[in-house]
Design an enzyme around this catalytic site. Structure first.
Site, PDB file in Angstrom:
ATOM      1  N   LYS A 198     -30.597  26.994   2.646  1.00 45.06           N
ATOM      2  CA  LYS A 198     -31.941  26.488   2.912  1.00 45.06           C
ATOM      3  C   LYS A 198     -32.104  25.089   2.289  1.00 45.06           C
ATOM      4  O   LYS A 198     -31.408  24.186   2.670  1.00 45.06           O
ATOM      5  CB  LYS A 198     -32.966  27.506   2.408  1.00 45.06           C
ATOM      6  CG  LYS A 198     -32.664  28.957   2.852  1.00 45.06           C
ATOM      7  CD  LYS A 198     -32.673  29.073   4.343  1.00 45.06           C
ATOM      8  CE  LYS A 198     -32.459  30.462   4.932  1.00 45.06           C
ATOM      9  NZ  LYS A 198     -31.569  31.394   4.336  1.00 45.06           N
TER      10      LYS A 198
ATOM     11  N   ASP B 214     -35.129  34.907  -7.162  1.00 46.43           N
ATOM     12  CA  ASP B 214     -34.667  34.216  -5.964  1.00 46.43           C
ATOM     13  C   ASP B 214     -35.524  32.949  -5.838  1.00 46.43           C
ATOM     14  O   ASP B 214     -36.706  33.014  -5.523  1.00 46.43           O
ATOM     15  CB  ASP B 214     -34.831  35.132  -4.742  1.00 46.43           C
ATOM     16  CG  ASP B 214     -34.292  34.502  -3.463  1.00 46.43           C
ATOM     17  OD1 ASP B 214     -34.277  33.268  -3.373  1.00 46.43           O
ATOM     18  OD2 ASP B 214     -33.900  35.262  -2.546  1.00 46.43           O
TER      19      ASP B 214
ATOM     20  N   TYR C   1     -37.244  39.219   0.983  1.00 44.83           N
ATOM     21  CA  TYR C   1     -36.529  38.855   2.210  1.00 44.83           C
ATOM     22  C   TYR C   1     -35.853  40.122   2.768  1.00 44.83           C
ATOM     23  O   TYR C   1     -35.248  40.893   2.005  1.00 44.83           O
ATOM     24  CB  TYR C   1     -35.503  37.759   1.865  1.00 44.83           C
ATOM     25  CG  TYR C   1     -34.474  37.546   2.932  1.00 44.83           C
ATOM     26  CD1 TYR C   1     -34.848  37.139   4.213  1.00 44.83           C
ATOM     27  CD2 TYR C   1     -33.122  37.759   2.680  1.00 44.83           C
ATOM     28  CE1 TYR C   1     -33.894  36.957   5.203  1.00 44.83           C
ATOM     29  CE2 TYR C   1     -32.169  37.577   3.663  1.00 44.83           C
ATOM     30  CZ  TYR C   1     -32.567  37.179   4.920  1.00 44.83           C
ATOM     31  OH  TYR C   1     -31.637  37.009   5.905  1.00 44.83           O
TER      32      TYR C   1
ATOM     33  N   ARG D 109      -9.406  30.431  -4.596  1.00 48.35           N
ATOM     34  CA  ARG D 109     -10.472  31.436  -4.685  1.00 48.35           C
ATOM     35  C   ARG D 109     -11.035  31.464  -6.099  1.00 48.35           C
ATOM     36  O   ARG D 109     -12.233  31.585  -6.304  1.00 48.35           O
ATOM     37  CB  ARG D 109      -9.955  32.836  -4.277  1.00 48.35           C
ATOM     38  CG  ARG D 109     -10.974  33.936  -4.586  1.00 48.35           C
ATOM     39  CD  ARG D 109     -10.683  35.298  -3.943  1.00 48.35           C
ATOM     40  NE  ARG D 109      -9.301  35.640  -3.817  1.00 48.35           N
ATOM     41  CZ  ARG D 109      -8.508  36.024  -4.820  1.00 48.35           C
ATOM     42  NH1 ARG D 109      -8.975  36.121  -6.052  1.00 48.35           N
ATOM     43  NH2 ARG D 109      -7.243  36.315  -4.597  1.00 48.35           N
TER      44      ARG D 109
END
Ligand SMILES: Cc1ncc(COP(=O)(O)O)c(C=O)c1O
Length: 381
Positions: free
Chosen positions: A201, A176, A104, A52
């Site tokens: 994306k 973003d 978004y 992690r």
């Protein structure tokens, strides 16, 4: 690793992925699945302790994407929203966040439904209007969130202009960069402090991995983001990291093709009797075109259209395309069509940020553009 100083983006996309594996010479780094790493003595190890906190496949991805964004620090997350969540945790209760009014839908939901109840003050503003940004700034404003081009309106925000205003007031600028990617736009070089991505994306590019990424040059912010990545633990698995890392090598090629085809399609749709409006920053008629020319090297693969026949026609067009698959998401090799009002942006339906029913969003893939155009023509007929 090859010295990439002064090299072009395409070279960085390939060679920034890292050197051959020193253990075997493999030109592609292995997927490291180990969750824990041997320590020779307590605290004496080769840089990894527990997966992690860090693992070699994730490090390879983070180094690669940081190089592409021109950043000194990069952090991979389990999704774009996990990355965004970590950034909003840089703020404290009582702080004020300025969000674009067309962000978004998931970003707006995260800010308003997760962070606002915990004490964050949030306002939405039209960030393409710099005077509106100045007017919305309050003494408590700590962060301004930029999304350019925006999803699904394809509005353009002047990153340099917003950064100048924010920095006058000591605020932090987050961009973003999901739609443009570093192949077309590098926000840190334009004055932004932090870049965030949905790696799901274009960075991944093949509709087969969900991921997020944050890049910054600022050591202090990097330390806190790295802390949050480990402390909150929204990390991607090694296979996910591998897939984004693989996809990013061809980013420049894909973005060039997406952009070229999107411009062809946008120009083709202007004046189509079924189409009331084409939203694409590459069109000279687009209100953000001049700023886009200044801050982007091409205009990306996303095109939105508003249908003259309203929502019923929009839904029918979505049903009728054959090469354009009706599906959420964007930014992959295959073309997608979707209805934001009822799909990706359903979470803001009924609010001021609602997307109207006549709007359809196209993610232009890398198929032959003539075939894509013919598919849209038959769907719109
Ligand atoms: C512009 C933008 N930012 C962030 C996100 C969220 O990313 P993810 O779905 O990987 O959590 C999306 C998802 O569609 C997006 O389009």
């Amino acid at each position: 690793m090859v010295d990439l100083e002064g090299k072009g983006f395409g070279t960085k996309a390939v060679h920034g992925a890292g050197p051959p594996d020193p253990a075997t010479g493999a030109v592609v780094p292995p997927i490291s699945l180990a969750t824990t790493f041997r320590q020779e003595a307590v605290g004496k190890h080769l840089g990894y302790e527990y997966a992690r906190s860090g693992n070699p496949t994730r490090t390879a991805l983070e180094t690669h994407l940081s190089t592409l964004e021109g950043a000194g620090h990069g952090f991979a997350f389990a999704s774009g929203l996990a990355a965004e969540d970590a950034l909003l945790r840089l703020l404290s209760p009582g702080d004020h966040l300025l969000l674009p009014d067309d962000a978004y839908g998931g970003t707006i939901r995260l800010a308003l439904q997760v962070h606002a109840p915990a004490g964050l003050a949030v306002d939405t503003v039209d960030l393409s209007d710099l005077e509106a940004v100045r007017a919305a700034w309050t003494p408590a404003t700590r962060m301004v969130w930029v999304e350019t081009p925006s999803n699904p309106w394809l509005r353009i925000v002047d990153i340099e202009g917003v950064s100048a205003i924010a920095h006058e007031h000591g605020g932090l600028v987050v961009v973003d960069n999901t739609f443009a990617t570093p192949a077309l736009q590098r926000p840190l070089a334009l004055g932004a402090d932090v870049v965030v991505h949905s790696a799901t994306k274009y960075l991944g590019g093949h509709s087969d991995v969900v991921g997020g990424f944050v890049a910054t040059q600022d050591d202090e912010h990097a330390e806190r983001i790295g802390f949050l990545q480990n402390a909150a633990g929204a990390v991607p698995g090694p296979l996910d990291c591998y897939l984004v890392h693989r996809g990013a090598r061809t980013l420049e090629l894909r973005m060039a093709r997406h952009s070229e085809s999107a411009l062809t399609i946008a120009e083709h749709l202007v004046g189509h009797p079924a189409v009331a409006e084409v939203l694409y920053p590459g069109l000279t008629s687009h209100p953000g075109h001049e700023v886009a020319v200044r801050q982007m090297s091409a205009f990306g693969g996303m095109v939105s259209i508003r249908l003259a026949g309203g929502e019923a026609t929009a839904l029918e067009v979505c049903r009728r395309t054959e090469l354009f698959t009706l599906a959420e998401s964007l930014g992959a090799v295959e073309s997608l069509i979707e209805h934001p009002g009822r799909m990706t942006h359903a979470s803001v339906a009924g609010t001021a940020n609602e997307v109207p029913g006549d709007l359809v969003r196209l993610s232009i893939g890398i198929e032959d553009v003539a075939d894509l155009q013919a598919d849209l023509d038959q769907a719109l007929a």
